[in-house]
Design a protein around this motif. Structure first.
Motif, PDB file in Angstrom:
ATOM      1  N   GLN A  28       0.844  -1.205   0.000  1.00 14.09           N
ATOM      2  CA  GLN A  28       0.000   0.000   0.000  1.00 14.09           C
ATOM      3  C   GLN A  28       0.883   1.261   0.000  1.00 14.09           C
ATOM      4  OE1 GLN A  28      -3.445  -0.004  -0.381  1.00 14.09           O
ATOM      5  NE2 GLN A  28      -2.977   2.167  -0.786  1.00 14.09           N
ATOM      6  N   ALA A  29       1.968   1.222   0.782  1.00 14.26           N
ATOM      7  CA  ALA A  29       2.877   2.388   0.816  1.00 14.26           C
ATOM      8  C   ALA A  29       3.439   2.646  -0.584  1.00 14.26           C
ATOM      9  CB  ALA A  29       4.005   2.149   1.814  1.00 14.26           C
TER      10      ALA A  29
ATOM     11  N   LYS B 107       1.992   1.810  -3.475  1.00 12.41           N
ATOM     12  CA  LYS B 107       0.901   2.313  -4.332  1.00 12.41           C
ATOM     13  C   LYS B 107       0.687   3.804  -4.065  1.00 12.41           C
ATOM     14  CE  LYS B 107      -1.887  -1.423  -3.420  1.00 12.41           C
ATOM     15  NZ  LYS B 107      -3.186  -2.108  -3.389  1.00 12.41           N
ATOM     16  N   ASP B 108       0.757   4.199  -2.804  1.00 15.20           N
ATOM     17  CA  ASP B 108       0.594   5.615  -2.461  1.00 15.20           C
ATOM     18  C   ASP B 108       1.778   6.432  -2.976  1.00 15.20           C
ATOM     19  OD1 ASP B 108      -1.712   4.843  -1.209  1.00 15.20           O
ATOM     20  OD2 ASP B 108      -0.894   4.942   0.829  1.00 15.20           O
ATOM     21  N   PHE B 109       2.986   5.891  -2.806  1.00 11.30           N
ATOM     22  CA  PHE B 109       4.200   6.611  -3.218  1.00 11.30           C
ATOM     23  C   PHE B 109       4.172   6.900  -4.720  1.00 11.30           C
ATOM     24  CE2 PHE B 109       8.640   6.833  -4.577  1.00 11.30           C
ATOM     25  CZ  PHE B 109       9.220   7.651  -3.627  1.00 11.30           C
ATOM     26  N   TYR B 110       3.830   5.878  -5.513  1.00 12.96           N
ATOM     27  CA  TYR B 110       3.861   6.033  -6.979  1.00 12.96           C
ATOM     28  C   TYR B 110       2.512   6.456  -7.565  1.00 12.96           C
ATOM     29  CZ  TYR B 110       8.549   4.107  -7.241  1.00 12.96           C
ATOM     30  OH  TYR B 110       9.900   3.929  -7.120  1.00 12.96           O
ATOM     31  N   ALA B 111       1.470   6.498  -6.711  1.00  9.90           N
ATOM     32  CA  ALA B 111       0.099   6.756  -7.189  1.00  9.90           C
ATOM     33  C   ALA B 111      -0.254   5.775  -8.304  1.00  9.90           C
ATOM     34  CB  ALA B 111      -0.050   8.205  -7.642  1.00  9.90           C
ATOM     35  N   MET B 112      -0.046   4.498  -8.039  1.00 11.87           N
ATOM     36  CA  MET B 112      -0.354   3.447  -9.019  1.00 11.87           C
ATOM     37  C   MET B 112      -1.318   2.441  -8.394  1.00 11.87           C
ATOM     38  SD  MET B 112       2.445   2.872 -11.713  1.00 11.87           S
ATOM     39  CE  MET B 112       3.476   4.152 -12.372  1.00 11.87           C
ATOM     40  N   ASP B 113      -1.973   1.684  -9.247  1.00 11.03           N
ATOM     41  CA  ASP B 113      -3.026   0.770  -8.779  1.00 11.03           C
ATOM     42  C   ASP B 113      -2.498  -0.505  -8.134  1.00 11.03           C
ATOM     43  OD1 ASP B 113      -4.808   2.537  -9.821  1.00 11.03           O
ATOM     44  OD2 ASP B 113      -5.118   1.449 -11.711  1.00 11.03           O
ATOM     45  N   HIS B 114      -1.335  -0.962  -8.591  1.00 19.10           N
ATOM     46  CA  HIS B 114      -0.850  -2.270  -8.129  1.00 19.10           C
ATOM     47  C   HIS B 114       0.605  -2.197  -7.694  1.00 19.10           C
ATOM     48  CE1 HIS B 114      -4.450  -3.997  -9.901  1.00 19.10           C
ATOM     49  NE2 HIS B 114      -4.192  -3.256 -10.970  1.00 19.10           N
TER      50      HIS B 114
ATOM     51  N   VAL C  24      15.610   3.174   0.161  1.00 14.79           N
ATOM     52  CA  VAL C  24      14.686   2.725   1.214  1.00 14.79           C
ATOM     53  C   VAL C  24      15.474   2.234   2.440  1.00 14.79           C
ATOM     54  CG1 VAL C  24      12.768   1.137   1.749  1.00 14.79           C
ATOM     55  CG2 VAL C  24      12.884   2.245  -0.486  1.00 14.79           C
ATOM     56  N   GLY C  25      16.674   1.708   2.214  1.00 18.18           N
ATOM     57  CA  GLY C  25      17.572   1.404   3.330  1.00 18.18           C
ATOM     58  C   GLY C  25      17.415   0.026   3.959  1.00 18.18           C
ATOM     59  N   THR C  26      16.826  -0.929   3.251  1.00 22.01           N
ATOM     60  CA  THR C  26      16.757  -2.285   3.808  1.00 22.01           C
ATOM     61  C   THR C  26      16.969  -3.272   2.653  1.00 22.01           C
ATOM     62  OG1 THR C  26      15.422  -3.846   5.080  1.00 22.01           O
ATOM     63  CG2 THR C  26      14.185  -2.169   3.867  1.00 22.01           C
TER      64      THR C  26
ATOM     65  N   LEU D  27       9.718 -11.727   2.499  1.00 20.55           N
ATOM     66  CA  LEU D  27      10.600 -10.932   3.367  1.00 20.55           C
ATOM     67  C   LEU D  27      10.170 -11.035   4.830  1.00 20.55           C
ATOM     68  CD1 LEU D  27      10.860  -7.720   1.167  1.00 20.55           C
ATOM     69  CD2 LEU D  27      12.766  -9.227   1.783  1.00 20.55           C
ATOM     70  N   PRO D  28      11.118 -10.980   5.760  1.00 27.08           N
ATOM     71  CA  PRO D  28      10.777 -10.996   7.191  1.00 27.08           C
ATOM     72  C   PRO D  28       9.908  -9.798   7.577  1.00 27.08           C
ATOM     73  CG  PRO D  28      13.133 -11.298   6.876  1.00 27.08           C
ATOM     74  CD  PRO D  28      12.559 -10.918   5.532  1.00 27.08           C
ATOM     75  N   PRO D  29       9.048  -9.967   8.585  1.00 29.00           N
ATOM     76  CA  PRO D  29       8.155  -8.874   9.015  1.00 29.00           C
ATOM     77  C   PRO D  29       8.913  -7.596   9.375  1.00 29.00           C
ATOM     78  CG  PRO D  29       7.626 -10.930  10.156  1.00 29.00           C
ATOM     79  CD  PRO D  29       8.848 -11.204   9.349  1.00 29.00           C
ATOM     80  N   SER D  30      10.088  -7.725   9.995  1.00 32.33           N
ATOM     81  CA  SER D  30      10.843  -6.523  10.385  1.00 32.33           C
ATOM     82  C   SER D  30      11.283  -5.750   9.145  1.00 32.33           C
ATOM     83  CB  SER D  30      12.070  -6.904  11.225  1.00 32.33           C
ATOM     84  OG  SER D  30      12.842  -7.859  10.536  1.00 32.33           O
ATOM     85  N   VAL D  31      11.614  -6.458   8.075  1.00 32.08           N
ATOM     86  CA  VAL D  31      12.076  -5.798   6.848  1.00 32.08           C
ATOM     87  C   VAL D  31      10.928  -5.031   6.186  1.00 32.08           C
ATOM     88  CG1 VAL D  31      12.911  -6.225   4.506  1.00 32.08           C
ATOM     89  CG2 VAL D  31      14.016  -7.353   6.439  1.00 32.08           C
ATOM     90  N   VAL D  32       9.758  -5.668   6.068  1.00 33.56           N
ATOM     91  CA  VAL D  32       8.661  -4.946   5.412  1.00 33.56           C
ATOM     92  C   VAL D  32       8.187  -3.766   6.263  1.00 33.56           C
ATOM     93  CG1 VAL D  32       7.843  -6.667   3.760  1.00 33.56           C
ATOM     94  CG2 VAL D  32       6.998  -6.771   6.095  1.00 33.56           C
ATOM     95  N   ALA D  33       8.293  -3.906   7.581  1.00 30.98           N
ATOM     96  CA  ALA D  33       7.889  -2.777   8.451  1.00 30.98           C
ATOM     97  C   ALA D  33       8.854  -1.607   8.285  1.00 30.98           C
ATOM     98  CB  ALA D  33       7.850  -3.236   9.915  1.00 30.98           C
ATOM     99  N   THR D  34      10.162  -1.882   8.223  1.00 31.79           N
ATOM    100  CA  THR D  34      11.125  -0.782   8.021  1.00 31.79           C
ATOM    101  C   THR D  34      10.916  -0.165   6.645  1.00 31.79           C
ATOM    102  OG1 THR D  34      12.829  -2.329   7.267  1.00 31.79           O
ATOM    103  CG2 THR D  34      12.937  -1.680   9.561  1.00 31.79           C
ATOM    104  N   ALA D  35      10.671  -1.011   5.641  1.00 32.14           N
ATOM    105  CA  ALA D  35      10.491  -0.488   4.273  1.00 32.14           C
ATOM    106  C   ALA D  35       9.267   0.419   4.185  1.00 32.14           C
ATOM    107  CB  ALA D  35      10.384  -1.642   3.278  1.00 32.14           C
ATOM    108  N   ALA D  36       8.151  -0.019   4.769  1.00 35.02           N
ATOM    109  CA  ALA D  36       6.922   0.783   4.678  1.00 35.02           C
ATOM    110  C   ALA D  36       7.122   2.142   5.354  1.00 35.02           C
ATOM    111  CB  ALA D  36       5.753   0.035   5.323  1.00 35.02           C
ATOM    112  N   THR D  37       7.762   2.137   6.516  1.00 35.34           N
ATOM    113  CA  THR D  37       7.991   3.392   7.248  1.00 35.34           C
ATOM    114  C   THR D  37       8.903   4.310   6.443  1.00 35.34           C
ATOM    115  OG1 THR D  37       7.811   2.103   9.269  1.00 35.34           O
ATOM    116  CG2 THR D  37       8.715   4.323   9.491  1.00 35.34           C
ATOM    117  N   SER D  38       9.950   3.719   5.881  1.00 33.80           N
ATOM    118  CA  SER D  38      10.912   4.497   5.111  1.00 33.80           C
ATOM    119  C   SER D  38      10.252   5.100   3.866  1.00 33.80           C
ATOM    120  CB  SER D  38      12.070   3.571   4.723  1.00 33.80           C
ATOM    121  OG  SER D  38      13.017   4.244   3.989  1.00 33.80           O
ATOM    122  N   ILE D  39       9.497   4.290   3.129  1.00 30.64           N
ATOM    123  CA  ILE D  39       8.856   4.775   1.885  1.00 30.64           C
ATOM    124  C   ILE D  39       7.923   5.951   2.191  1.00 30.64           C
ATOM    125  CG2 ILE D  39       7.173   4.147   0.081  1.00 30.64           C
ATOM    126  CD1 ILE D  39       8.477   1.245   0.326  1.00 30.64           C
ATOM    127  N   ARG D  40       7.163   5.841   3.282  1.00 26.24           N
ATOM    128  CA  ARG D  40       6.241   6.941   3.619  1.00 26.24           C
ATOM    129  C   ARG D  40       7.019   8.208   3.971  1.00 26.24           C
ATOM    130  NH1 ARG D  40       1.297   5.766   2.803  1.00 26.24           N
ATOM    131  NH2 ARG D  40       0.568   3.608   2.954  1.00 26.24           N
TER     132      ARG D  40
END
Ligand SMILES: Cc1ncc(COP(=O)(O)O)c(C=O)c1O
Length: 400
Positions: free
Chosen positions: A97-98, A100-107, A247-249, A277-290
């Motif tokens: 979702q992060a 999709k929001d970052f790129y304003a794309m559907d998928h 993104v840093g991960t 990907l491990p949960p910690s990695v996707v959590a860091t990525a989502a926070t970073s992308i936002r």
């Protein structure tokens, strides 16, 4: 018995000859401690990092680190499963979702690495009787995606709009066409003429995939890459990216507006047949992308760093990969591998880490010292870096 390793003999000999000169192995450096995105301890010495692709310095961002720690506590250390079985957690959906929001794309579809994103998307969408038309300087993961698929592969001269057009016109009528481009080419740090290339591709009925690995977060008003900066993001069919740079991960992705995109989750083998990907990695990525969405000040400072370093190196007499700074990568050309390794070691002894790049990763057999700047390098650090290049360059005879 034929020794299957005999094919590596030339490389083994080249490596031995290099190490026999007494130079430190440039491909075996250990970071003993990492203090920040710009400083580590190597060989017991404080070392400025100028070769990490950590463009936006997100690896030590307090929000990013906290998100990773929380996910580790809440969801454990790994998913132990494929995205299509037990490996999709809420965190994987949140990072998609992060994106999709970052790129304003559907998928958005997240892979375990950027390498796998290219491997998977290219090999899956370009099938038998289709054509992949790609820049000859494309990244290894793009070539490997082509090798894994069954399409006809047609390379064209680097960044040459006319050559692309000629190749497109030679593709048989009715065949599927995928043009594969990169926003920033990571060896020389140069940018693609995406505006013209996307127009030519579309005029000739091709779909376009752009790998924005080295531009995400930095280039473009909102950090969406070269396609955004050149005003063609709406016309690009697939954007590939990585979490291992701005993104840093670690991780990779593809975003798209194609209405049938989601079917890839069932047919793309590098997505299906590997653990997520491990949960910690996707959590860091989502926070970073936002956070990257609102990082205009950091983008501005990174451009300042790139301009300052480019101008300073030129003034010292080094030959650079581009006449003007086009990205956060500045390539310093070395005459050969021996000189390149000597310069690399002299810089390390000064307290500076850069990447040594050599064939086959580099175009045209070149040896390069690749510098990648970070938004968190201070003006003072860039000054220190230039002082180190001056000292190492003179000590090795690279400059007078
Ligand atoms: C242009 C390009 N695409 C893809 C990748 C692969 O990214 P990852 O490190 O996520 O596998 C890289 C990494 O170096 C790259 O430079």
């Amino acid at each position: 018995m034929t020794d299957l390793f005999s094919k590596f003999d030339p490389l083994i000999e080249q490596r031995a000859a290099l190490l026999d000169t007494g130079v430190t192995d440039p491909f075996n450096l250990v970071m003993e401690k990492v203090e920040s995105p710009t400083v580590a301890i190597c060989n017991g010495r404080r070392t400025i990092l100028l070769g990490t692709y950590n463009y936006m310095g997100m690896t030590f961002d307090p929000d990013v680190v906290a998100a990773g720690k929380k996910a580790l506590d809440d969801f454990g250390s790994g998913t132990t499963g494929s995205r299509v079985l037990n490996g999709t957690y809420v965190g994987h959906k949140a990072v998609e979702q992060a994106l999709k929001d970052f790129y304003a794309m559907d998928h958005a579809m997240v892979f375990s690495t950027g390498y796998q994103a290219n491997l998977g998307v290219i090999s899956t969408i370009a099938g038998k009787d289709d054509y992949v038309i790609l820049d000859i300087d494309s990244h290894a993961s793009i070539y490997d995606g082509c090798a894994m698929g069954n399409a006809q592969i047609v390379p064209f001269r680097h960044n040459d709009i006319e050559a692309l057009e000629k190749r497109l016109k030679r593709v048989p009528e009715g065949a599927g066409k995928l043009v594969v481009l990169e926003g920033v080419y990571s060896m020389m740090g140069d940018v693609a003429p995406l505006k013209e290339m996307v127009a030519v591709s579309k005029a000739n009925g091709a779909m376009v995939l752009v790998d924005e690995a080295h531009s995400m977060g930095f280039i473009g008003e909102r950090g969406r890459g070269v396609a955004e900066a050149q005003g063609v993001i709406e016309d690009v069919d697939f954007i590939i990216g990585t979490f291992s740079k701005s993104v840093g991960t670690v991780g990779g992705f593809c975003v798209s507006n194609h209405p049938k995109f989601e079917i890839l989750r069932l047919v793309c083998r590098p997505y299906v047949f590997t653990a997520s990907l491990p949960p910690s990695v996707v959590a860091t990525a989502a926070t970073s992308i936002r956070k990257l969405m609102d990082s205009a000040d950091k983008r501005g400072h990174l451009w300042e760093n790139s301009k300052r370093l480019h101008a300073g190196l030129r003034q010292l007499g080094f030959t650079l990969g581009t006449d003007e700074p086009q990205s956060a990568i500045i390539a310093v050309m070395m005459p050969d591998l021996a000189k390149g390794a000597a310069m690399w070691e002299a810089l390390l002894n000064e307290g500076l880490y850069v990447n040594l790049a050599r064939p086959p990763a580099t175009p045209a057999g070149m040896t390069l010292l690749r510098c990648s700047l970070c938004a968190l390098h201070t003006e003072e650090q860039v000054g220190e870096i230039l002082g180190m290049f001056a000292a190492a360059g003179r000590a090795t005879g690279c400059i007078s």
